[in-house]
Structures are given as C-alpha cells and as structure tokens.
Design a protein around this motif. Structure first.
Motif, PDB file in Angstrom:
ATOM      1  N   ALA A  46       0.879  -1.172   0.000  1.00  0.00           N
ATOM      2  CA  ALA A  46       0.000   0.000   0.000  1.00  0.00           C
ATOM      3  C   ALA A  46       0.907   1.210   0.000  1.00  0.00           C
ATOM      4  O   ALA A  46       1.605   1.473   0.977  1.00  0.00           O
ATOM      5  N   LEU A  69      -4.306  -1.645   8.360  1.00  0.00           N
ATOM      6  CA  LEU A  69      -5.326  -0.901   7.627  1.00  0.00           C
ATOM      7  C   LEU A  69      -4.683   0.397   7.144  1.00  0.00           C
ATOM      8  O   LEU A  69      -4.412   1.287   7.941  1.00  0.00           O
ATOM      9  N   GLN A 120      -4.668   3.708   4.973  1.00  0.00           N
ATOM     10  CA  GLN A 120      -5.510   4.629   4.218  1.00  0.00           C
ATOM     11  C   GLN A 120      -4.641   5.420   3.249  1.00  0.00           C
ATOM     12  O   GLN A 120      -3.589   5.931   3.618  1.00  0.00           O
ATOM     13  N   ASP A 150      -9.221   2.484   1.859  1.00  0.00           N
ATOM     14  CA  ASP A 150      -8.487   1.651   2.801  1.00  0.00           C
ATOM     15  C   ASP A 150      -7.905   0.474   2.039  1.00  0.00           C
ATOM     16  O   ASP A 150      -8.600  -0.158   1.245  1.00  0.00           O
ATOM     17  N   ALA A 151      -6.650   0.186   2.302  1.00  0.00           N
ATOM     18  CA  ALA A 151      -6.022  -0.960   1.643  1.00  0.00           C
ATOM     19  C   ALA A 151      -5.658  -1.967   2.718  1.00  0.00           C
ATOM     20  O   ALA A 151      -5.192  -1.600   3.806  1.00  0.00           O
ATOM     21  N   ILE A 152      -5.907  -3.235   2.420  1.00  0.00           N
ATOM     22  CA  ILE A 152      -5.456  -4.294   3.328  1.00  0.00           C
ATOM     23  C   ILE A 152      -4.764  -5.384   2.523  1.00  0.00           C
ATOM     24  O   ILE A 152      -5.033  -5.574   1.336  1.00  0.00           O
ATOM     25  N   ILE A 153      -3.882  -6.048   3.164  1.00  0.00           N
ATOM     26  CA  ILE A 153      -3.182  -7.154   2.534  1.00  0.00           C
ATOM     27  C   ILE A 153      -3.518  -8.387   3.376  1.00  0.00           C
ATOM     28  O   ILE A 153      -2.873  -8.655   4.388  1.00  0.00           O
TER      29      ILE A 153
END
Lengths: 332, 670, 264
Positions: A118, A133, A135, A146-149
């Motif tokens: 991200a 999380l 942003q 919001d990006a999550i892995i």
C-alpha cells in the motif's frame, strides 16, 4: 515469537531523514495494537554512528546492514538487503517512507516477496481482524481508500512524509544488531554513476513544490526580488512565477509565466502576490494543492480559489512572511 | 467646311496595313500571356463559381465599373477612377474610329464621326484623356513623393505609369500637331489638342517640319499603345482582366463561413501543402491582387508589427506560382514540390499571426480572400505535421478531453447558473430558444457575469429558453480557425446530434464566434437553425416593448465592433441601437468603426496563443478607445471583453475607462 | 530497438469522481477517460528511440473495451502495434497482479526496453514499473527525466529526479524498465493521417484463456492488496480571507501553513 513490525530507516549523506522517526512513531503504535514489537532497519555503509542515533526512539531492535554496496541507494542493492532481512526476521508488517527512494524501492521489494504494497499512505491503523489498515489517497487526493493485505506477508506500506508525528526520544534503550548480507556485483545491474545538484535552489516551475508568483501588483521588475527572497526562505525545490500581465508589463521574463499560455504548474504551495486571477492565470495553477493569495482588491477572483487569502498590501505582507518562514525553517 | 477629320491624315491610309499586322501580333502576344496565366490557375482544384450570374455581373458593375470599394479612400479612389474611366473612353473612341474606318466607310462609304457628333466626340475624348493624365500624375505623385507605407515600388510600377503617361501625351501631341497644321476653328472642341497646337508655330516654313514630327509622333504613339496592350498580360496591368474576373467569381457565401474538408475520414492529405492543393479561384486571387495595400493598412497583425501582411501573403503565393510555373505542366500534373508552402513560402509566424478578422477582405476592392488561405495552410501544419506552439497543443488537448479551452472539467460547465433557477433542456425541452452560453460565458468568472445579465434580461422579457447545462460543448469555431478541422468537425457533429435530440430550432448565443459558426457553418453538416446573437434578439424585445428601461445610464460609451458580429455577419446597428435606446447614454464612435473596426486581437485562435511579436493588438485598440474620451467601452463578445479589459489594465487606464458588455449595461437599466 | 510501452487509460484529472453507494469503487459513468499523462511521455520517448534507432514500438494496455481508445491514441502518435489485455477477470487487479499479467505477455516478446509512466493518475500506486521489472528480472529506473541509449543499443543512461533538486544519473544494461516523469519530453500531437491509420490497425486482444492463466491468479482474486471503503476526504475548507494588520495576518498565514496545510 511476538509479531514484528519492521520499519526501514532512511538516511542520506550520513544523516537520518525525518521520515525514519515518523515511521518509528506509527510503527510503535501499530505494534502496541497487535501486541508486537517494532524494529528499525538501517541500510548503508559505515552506519554505526547512525544506528546509535536511532537509539531511544522506541525501536526494540535497531538492525543494520552495513555494506559498501549500500553506500549509494539503488533499488537492486537495497531491495536485496531488505529481502534478506525479511527472510530472517519474518516481520508481520514492513513500513517505509513514500520518499523519492522509497517509492522507487518498495515495488521491487514487494514483488520479490510476492506480497502486497500500500503505497503513499496518509494514515495507518490496525483493523479489527488485526490486519494493517492503510488509508491512502487516490485520484490525486479526491478520494480516500483503505487498503489491506489479507494473506501475503509481510504487509508492506509506505507512508507519506510529514503527515504523521515523529517519535520523540525516550529512555528505553534499543538493541543494535548487525545483519550480514552479501550483495554480489552480479546482483546489481543498474549503477549510480553520479548525483547532480541542479543549478541553484531554483528549479523549473513545473517541478517546483513551492511557487511564489507575482502579478501586475508587483509594479516593477526590481520588486520581484522580495518574491525571490520569500521563495528562498522555503528552501529547495522552489520557484518564482509571474502572471501574464506581469510579464507583459516587463516585470518578469516570459519563461516564468504561469497560465494558459505559459507554464501549467501543480505545486504543493502556490503563493500569488498581486495577482487578480484571470481565468488565463487560474488555468495554469488551479490544481495547486494549497493556494495563498495576497491582494489589495477584496473582489479579486483569485480569492475564490485561495485556501488562504490576505486582503492587504503585498509589500507589507511578503517581507514579514519571509521572516516568519525563515524563523520556522531555522527551528526545524 | 465639313466638321470631321481625316483619320489617316498626313501618315497616309497605307499605314492601316502595317498597323493591322502589328495589332494582330500584339493581340496574339496578349492572348498567349493570358493563356499562360489561365493554365496556371487551372492547376488548382475545382470550385464552382458560376451560380447567381446576375449577382456576379452586378458585382463587376458596381465594384469594377463604378469603383464602389475603390472610392472608399478618396485620393487613391479618384486617382484610379480618372485613369480607369479616362482609358475606358479612349478605348471606346478608338473602337468607334476603327468601326468607321474599317467597316462603315470601307464598306458603305459612311462616315459617322462628323458634325456635332464629331465635336462631342472630340470634346469627351479630350476631357477623359486629360482625366487619365491627371490620374497618372496623381498616382506618380502619391507613389514617388507621398510614398505611403503600404505601397512597395517595383520597376513594373514605374514602367506601367510611364507607359500610360506617354501613350496619353503622344496622343495629345499628335492631335496638337494635326491641329497646328490644319487649323480648323471647330477643333476648339478638342480643347487639349487646341491648346497644345498653340505651342507650335504655324508658319509655312514650319508646316513641313510639323508634318514630319507628326509622323514620328504618330508612330511613336501607335507603338507605345501596342506595347501597352502586349505588356498588360505580363505585368500587374493584367489586373485589367483579372480584377473584374475575380470580382465576378467572388465568394457569395457568408464572409464568416469556412469551407469544410469534405469526407474528412477518407482523405489522405489535409490542408494546403502545394499550389495544386488550392482551388483555381484561390490561385486567381493571387493574380487579381494589384499590391494596392489596402489590406495591410487595415490588418491588425501588420499594424501591430507582426510579420503578417495579407498583401505579402498573396504576393508571396503569386511569386511562388510564377517560380513554379516551369515545373507545373498543364493541369493537375507537374513535378511535386519538395517543400510545403506553410513554413517555407509563408512562414509559420505569419500564418499564426492572423486573427481572421477579415479587415483585409473587407478593404480589398477586388475581393481577394486571405482567411481561406491562412486556414488551409494552418490545416496542413496542424493536421499533417502537428506543427504548432505548446499553448495551441494545450488548447487542442483541453478541447478533446473537456470540450473547452481550459483545463477545466466539462461537468462544471453549468456551475455559473446554479443559483439562477434555469431549466436544462434535459429537464424541460418545451422551450422556444436554446440559450447557448459558450465556453467563456460558462467558465470565465468575468464573462459569467455577462451570462447572468443576459439571463436576467431574457427572464424579464419573458422569453422561453433553456440551456444545455453540462451537455454543452465548444461549438468548434476556434479549433476550426486554428486549422484543426478534425477536432472542429467532431465537436460540430456532436452538437448537431445533441440539438436534434432536443429538437432545437432557435438558438440565442452570447458569443459572436458561436453565432457565426452556428449560422454559417453548421449547415455544412446538416444543422440548420435560426440563430440569434443576443443583440438582435434584445433589440427585437425592446422594439416590441417587452424590455423596458427603468432608468437611464449616464455615460459616454464607445461601442467596439466584434469582427464576427460586424464584418463577418453585418450586425453593426443592433448593438448601437440598444445603447442609443438608453436615456442619458451617449454613444461615441471610434475612428475605426463598423466595417473598418479594429480587431481586439483574439480571433482565429489568437486568444489562446502568446502574443510575443510586435505590439499587442488589444493595447492598440485601447489607445483608439481612449482617444474618444469615452468612460465605458461596450462590447458584445466575450473575447473582446477579455482582451480589452486586459489592454486597459496593461495600459494603466482602469481608473477612467471600463469595459462592459451590452447586456450588463442594459440589465442595469432594466 | 524494439520498445514496449505499458500504458493505462485513466479518468481525466478534471473529471468529477463519484463513489458508488456501496463504497467499493467509483461510478464509471460520465467519466472522460484519457491516456495516463505520464504514459504519454513513455510513448513519446519510445517513438523518439524508434526514430533514432529504428525498430518497433508496441503498446500494451489492460482494461475493458474503452481502453482501445488509449491504445489507438498511441498508435496514432506513431506506435506500430497494440496489445489489449481484455478480460472481465482482470478487473480489480492490484499493481502486483497487473505486473504479473504484463510479465506473462511480455516475456515471450522480443524487446530491448520497456517504458511506462511513473504512476497512473487514478490509483496513484506507482508500483507497476518496479513489480514488472522484478518479475522479468530486469533493472529499472523510475521518475526519469532524461534517457540516453548507447549507440550500440546495449546500455542506457537515465536521469532520475529525486528530492531537493538532486538528480541521479544511472547506467543500466538493456533490456530494462524505465518509468517516465514529466519533463522527459514533450509528447507529440497525433497527426490526422496517423489517427486515420491507427483506426485501421488491428489490435491484438488477449484474454485470460489466451494468456494461459486462471481466474484465481488474476483480478481481485489474485491480488495481494485489496482496496475497500472508498470515501471522500474531509471537505476542503472554504478559503479563509484574512483581514487585519499585516503582522497579525502574517502570523495567521504561517499558522495555517504550518498547522493545517502542513507545508512548513
């Protein structure tokens, strides 16, 4: 073993960059949330002194890879070092700065580790599921996501500089550990031949992060000096611009004209002095991220666009502003 | 004594035969010269110009025979009128003599040039001959003593004038010598010859030498006259033929209309690269030009010191045509030229300096067109070679993505009307008029005020209208004049589709440029509407009593004619009548007004280009405005408004002079 | 020299972007799409290299049918061939997965250089160039403002913009990946014959099957990073107009620049 958050320190010419401390600060917060620890990884050549400088800023471990191959930044050498360390430490989260080198480096790191990245985040947190999380602004900041892995590890994110606070020096000692990584010449295909300082502090308008611009209100060519001084106060990456009417009146050369028929610019900060703001001018600078306008005429259209407008005589405001900016810059 | 004269007196009637021989030769030379030019024109592409024959003949009569445009400037007008009419009568006189000597007398033994007709004939020919001499002297005085800037002197000018002068002088000398020898009292009617005859002694001894002198002078006169005829086809005197031709074949379509590139999707080359890409009429234009320079005297680009002069463009093309003549074999064929005209024969700076204001075309006595050539040459630069300045590229890109000249999102086009309670056609298409706002009126803060004033006036007058909101696009006018015909056609066709979806029949425009394009160009793609510039519509509303002024506006206002309202569409009166209808408003005229109005500098895409060469056109216009002492300059075009406002600021005159659109003034009174 | 340009079609920067009601993405209707501006520099650079060294320029782009416009635009500028990666399954790919798909296509092609923009002006990830190079085991240089190819076509020297007015000069063997920054060149405006020719060119279309990948490897399913919760940033405060005495006014500007805008 407790989950580790590994942050990558950034240094240049023997000095640690501020982003390193910003990363440590947020890294610590995230570590607390997941019940883990934060460590910082320092890459470079002869970095013992820098490693000590990092002591006391909240990292449990200060990891250092010291190699001549890391003397200058290249994405191949740095990625190699980071990946080797990750293979040893298995961090849960890997954080870096979204700086010139960070933006260049982490895509390679992420791809080599087959994980997600991200990039250029403005806020970092832990989701209820315990995931990072991140942003990040997209569409030039028009939208946040919001990006999550979820699965791949480590979860990598790069943090935009200057948005989060930096860690303060505390009493807790950090443990310094050197990790040997062998970087072979064959690992490095691209070689840094030299670094070039572009002439002077002033750079091309289209690439400047701060632009101080003057209009017909400047009244003469000599008066542009005060704009030069203000620009200088902001430091590097600044430029002086002019409106078409200032150029037409002979106050400024044509190559610094901002507007529809001049340069189209997009700096972080645009300071318009004595510019009324015809559409021709606005078309060239309206996407600037923050606009300050100084003009005597309260009806000047520039005020409709400005984030901050001062209805006053620019010849009183600009020198004072220069002094204030210098003061703050000196403190930093 | 019989009142007539012996035509071949003294020289003997045998001279008829060598004169005929020479005459025939001269006519052949003359025709060969014309054929050569004719062949050069024929390399051009076809163009149909034989419609509306009566109108065309009318043009030749009023503008050719009766000098309608030439006389707009008194000195050169009268000068040319004298030479032209002088020669015309001498030609008729000579033709009558020819008729008598070689037909009526030879065949029927009838002499009709005698008696009172002879006297009238002699008087008139002497009078017109004298006029011609005066004309030639006026011309020489102007060309060589007054030396106006617009005239460039070539050897052919001097030679031509001298030739005409000598033909006239030898003619009168002949007459004088003849009268000196024969001395009939009635020749007083040939008043010039009579006066000349007094110079010569009429003693017996002198008569022999006068007779010899007469023979010499007579031959001299004949040879000069023949030289003149032959020379016509090979010099600027060819305008005797080409100018009336050009008047006859003039464009009868509206001045503001630019011809499309037909079937653009299936062409291989675009615009004009070489002479063959012009139409035959465009090439004829170059031969019709007499280098009189009226065009450049009215050209804002030339007057502001830019490299463009319409006269130079036409002359450079003519010279190019002459130089290429050897290579251009017959029609259509010939060797390919190696370099395109635009950028080589006509420099890019010249082409981009044109504001398409049509002041040159309006001034040209022989209807030479310049805008069509400029646009054709720009088309080649733009469409084939992508050669233009960065700001032009930005303009094109912005048009492509957001249908407006600025880098502003198309979705915000109607933001100006947010609080005006206006209906979009998508919400209600049962309105009488579409109000077409245009790019400036939609996006430019200053011109948005004009849009609001116009809306207010239309609402007060109870007009049923709607706007297109964010569906409106650029009308394509400017892209077209910048040579980007492809982009223009895309915009035009998209608008036409939109109009037909809403069933639009009547359009009100704020901007004369949009107005011109809808009115004169959209029909090329099947878009036919009744188009009104607001000035026409508001005048109607006022005259019908639907608009009433509550108060007068006390001011001295100068009205600045927009090129695209005035010259291109002939709307000069409506804006003036509106201003004059306001109590207390005094309307003054600038020196350059109406058809001779001076462009603000923004037309032809110049609005979007940097003006780095010469002085600024808008500043020149502001100087002209300031000279009237007006406190307000009233405009009816957003481009003019912007340019003049900038010019006033640049000249530091904002304290005493402001620019207001007519709608803003009227709305204050309403 | 055979050059591959990877480009993306993105909404015009002036387009109003709206979020869908679910907050899972943006509303795609009413969007004006253009070629990513940084990718334009990449195309231009590729064309300049072709003009100097000969060879071909191939455009690769991924996305739905509309993407053909961007490819044709590059073809109109003078590129030779176009490859369109078009499959609903590709939708939602993150940078890594996009790079994976691209690498799968590119690895069987003949090329000396891959050019792309330094970032796409939609999701602003700025990653594909690096992931792609890594997956193809190539060197890369990003944020490039100058590029010089050696006469033998074997190496390149790139000028890379960093912070504080410092530029790095980097030498690399070819093939390599170069990510273009504004300033690298001035992209040309396609000529009309170019546009007409481009309209007739056949663009090679590749879908999941012809690519030889499975649905789980690509698109959202194959992505390492998931994006959710699209939201508008806190509304930019209406401009503040400061009146008052200069010393106070200046203090207020400085406060705003420091505390709110975080610019000093």
């Amino acid at each position: 073993m407790a989950k580790e958050i590994l942050v990558i320190a950034e240094q240049k010419d023997g000095r640690l960059k501020k982003i390193s401390f910003e990363l440590l600060c947020i890294g610590k917060k995230l570590a607390d949330k997941i019940g883990g620890t934060v460590s910082i990884l320092l890459l470079g050549y002869q970095v013992d002194k820098l490693a000590e400088e990092l002591d006391g800023y909240g990292a449990q471990k200060i990891l250092a890879v010291d190699s001549e191959a890391l003397k200058n930044y290249t994405n191949e050498s740095y990625a190699k070092a980071i990946v080797e360390v990750v293979k040893i430490r298995h961090p849960e989260i890997l954080l870096g700065g979204a700086t010139a080198s960070g933006k260049d480096l982490f895509p390679r790191v992420a791809a080599r580790l087959q994980t997600g990245l991200a990039s250029d985040c403005t806020s970092l947190d832990i989701s209820p599921e315990g995931l990072l999380l991140a942003q990040r602004p997209i569409f030039a900041g028009k939208i946040l996501v919001d990006a999550i892995i979820p699965e791949a590890r480590p979860q990598i994110a790069t943090l935009r500089p200057n948005v989060l606070p930096a860690a303060e020096k505390g009493s807790q000692k950090s443990e310094i550990e050197k990790i040997p990584v062998e970087i072979k010449p064959m690992d490095l295909k691209a070689i840094l031949k030299e670094t070039v300082k572009t002439a002077g502090e002033r750079i091309d308008l289209t690439e400047a992060s701060v632009i101080v611009s003057g209009g017909r209100g400047m009244a003469s060519q000599e008066n542009f000096k005060i704009l030069e001084e203000l620009a200088s106060a902001f430091g590097e990456g600044t430029a002086v611009g002019a409106s078409r009417s200032a150029v037409d009146s002979g106050f400024a050369p044509h190559d610094i004209q901002v507007g529809q028929t001049g340069k189209v610019v997009n700096p972080n900060l645009y300071i318009a002095c004595g510019i009324s703001g015809s559409i021709q001018h606005l078309a060239g600078m309206r996407t600037s991220k923050y606009i300050v306008a100084v003009n005597k005429d309260p009806e000047a259209p520039i005020f409709q666009l400005a984030d901050c407008g001062i209805v006053a005589d620019l010849f009183k405001i600009v020198p004072l502003l220069t002094e204030e900016v210098k003061k703050i810059k000196a403190q930093q | 004594m019989e009142i007539t004269r012996e035509i071949f007196w003294n020289v003997g009637s045998w001279v008829r035969w060598p004169v005929y021989g020479l005459g025939l030769l001269v006519v052949i030379i003359f025709i060969l010269g014309l054929v050569k030019r004719f062949r050069l024109w024929r390399i051009g592409k076809p163009d149909i110009r034989n419609d509306q024959i009566l109108k065309r003949i009318g043009t030749v009569l009023s503008y050719g025979l009766f000098h309608k445009r030439i006389l707009k400037e008194p000195y050169p007008g009268i000068m040319h009128l004298f030479i032209f009419w002088g020669f015309l009568f001498l030609l008729i006189g000579t033709a009558l003599i020819f008729l008598q000597e070689d037909f009526t007398r030879l065949i029927f033994d009838k002499v009709f040039i005698q008696g009172s007709f002879y006297l009238t004939f002699s008087f008139i020919l002497d009078l017109f001959g004298l006029m011609a001499i005066i004309g030639v002297l006026l011309a020489a005085f102007r060309r060589y003593i007054l030396k106006p800037e617009r005239l460039d002197n070539k050897l052919e000018d001097a030679f031509g004038l001298l030739l005409i002068f000598l033909v006239l002088v030898t003619g009168f000398t002949n007459e004088g010598l003849r009268i000196a020898v024969t001395r009939p009292e009635f020749e007083r009617y040939s008043f010039v010859g009579w006066e000349i005859s007094k110079i010569f002694s009429s003693s017996e001894q002198a008569i022999a030498s006068l007779k010899t002198a007469h023979v010499v002078c007579w031959w001299f006169h004949v040879l000069l006259a023949f030289t003149f005829i032959g020379y016509v086809a090979y010099s600027k005197l060819i305008h005797l033929i080409t100018s009336p031709l050009n008047q006859f074949f003039r464009s009868l379509t509206p001045q503001g209309e630019i011809k499309p590139i037909p079937d653009i999707e299936n062409q291989e080359t675009f615009g004009v690269a070489k002479l063959q890409d012009f139409t035959w009429k465009q090439l004829l234009d170059t031969d019709a030009c007499t280098r009189c320079g009226r065009c450049q005297d009215n050209c804002p680009a030339h007057l502001s010191g830019k490299p463009l002069s319409p006269k130079k463009v036409i002359q450079d093309l003519r010279n190019h045509l002459n130089q290429s003549a050897g290579n251009l074999k017959k029609q259509g064929g010939g060797q390919e030229e190696t370099v395109p005209i635009g950028g080589n024969v006509i420099l890019e700076d010249e082409l981009w300096a044109c504001t398409t204001c049509a002041a040159c075309q309006e001034a040209c006595p022989v209807f030479v067109q310049v805008i069509d050539k400029v646009v054709d040459l720009r088309r080649y630069l733009v469409l084939m070679e992508s050669k233009f300045s960065p700001e032009v590229k930005l303009f094109f890109k912005n048009m492509e993505t957001n249908s407006n000249p600025w880098t502003i999102g198309f979705a915000t086009r109607a933001d100006w009307a947010k609080d005006l309670n206006l209906k979009n056609l998508s919400e209600n298409k049962e309105v009488e008029y579409l109000l077409w706002v245009g790019c400036s009126g939609s996006f430019d803060e200053r011109n948005r005020k004009v849009s609001r004033s116009l809306v207010s006036l239309l609402q007060k007058a109870g007009v049923s209208f709607g706007i297109l909101g964010s569906e409106e696009m650029c009308c394509g006018e400017t892209a077209r004049r910048m040579g980007n015909e492809y982009l223009a056609q895309i915009l035009m066709q998209q608008n036409i589709e939109l109009f037909s979806n809403y069933g639009i029949k009547k359009i009100i425009t704020l901007c004369p440029h949009c107005f011109n394009t809808f009115k004169n160009e959209y029909h090329q793609f099947g878009g036919n509407y009744r188009v009104f510039h607001y000035s026409e519509l508001l005048l109607n509303l006022y005259q019908e009593g639907k608009l009433k002024w509550k108060t007068g506006i006390e001011m001295k206002a100068a009205y600045h004619d927009s090129c695209y309202l005035g010259r291109h569409n002939g709307i000069y009166n409506a804006p003036r009548m509106l201003l004059n209808s306001l109590p207390d408003t005094k309307v003054v005229e600038m020196k350059r007004n109406r058809a001779k109005s001076f462009c603000c500098g923004a037309g032809g895409g110049r609005m979007w280009m940097e003006e780095t060469l010469g002085k600024r056109i808008n500043q020149l216009r502001v100087e002209q405005i300031a000279a009237t002492g007006a406190s307000v300059v009233a405009t009816a075009c957003p481009y003019c408004l912007t340019m003049l406002e900038d010019g006033i600021k640049e000249k530091g005159l904002e304290k005493g002079l402001s620019v207001l659109d007519i709608t803003e003034i009227l709305d204050k009174a309403c | 020299m055979d050059v591959i340009v990877c480009l993306k079609q993105v909404p015009d920067t002036e387009t109003k972007i709206k979020i869908n009601p679910e907050g899972t993405g943006i509303v795609t209707e009413g969007i004006k799409y253009v070629m990513n501006p940084y990718d334009e520099y990449a195309v231009e650079e590729a064309l300049k290299i072709k003009e100097k060294f000969g060879g071909t320029v191939t455009i690769i782009s991924m996305g739905p049918a509309r993407v053909v416009d961007a490819i044709r635009n590059a073809l109109a500028m003078g590129a030779d061939e176009g490859v369109h990666l078009n499959d609903p399954a590709f939708e939602g790919s993150d940078s890594f997965t996009t790079a994976k798909i691209l690498s799968k296509v590119i690895k069987d092609m003949k090329y000396d250089l891959i050019l792309t923009g330094k970032q796409a002006m939609d999701f602003d990830c700025s990653q594909v160039f690096g992931c792609l190079a890594e997956l193809l085991e190539l060197p890369y240089v990003s944020v490039v403002t100058g590029l010089e190819i050696s006469a033998d076509g074997k190496t390149a020297i790139a000028k890379r913009e960093t912070e504080g007015g410092v530029e790095e000069i980097i030498q690399m063997p070819l093939p390599a990946v170069v990510a273009a920054q504004k300033g690298l060149n001035e992209p040309r405006y396609a000529s009309l014959p170019g546009i007409m020719k481009a309209k007739k060119k056949v663009i090679k279309e590749i879908n999941l099957t012809t690519l030889g990948m499975t649905a789980s490897e690509v698109g959202e399913a194959g992505s390492k990073m998931k994006t959710k919760n699209f939201q508008l940033p806190p509304e930019r405060k209406a401009g503040k107009k400061i009146e008052g005495e200069p010393p106070e006014a200046v203090k207020e500007i400085v406060r705003m620049l420091h505390d709110e805008a975080k610019l000093i």
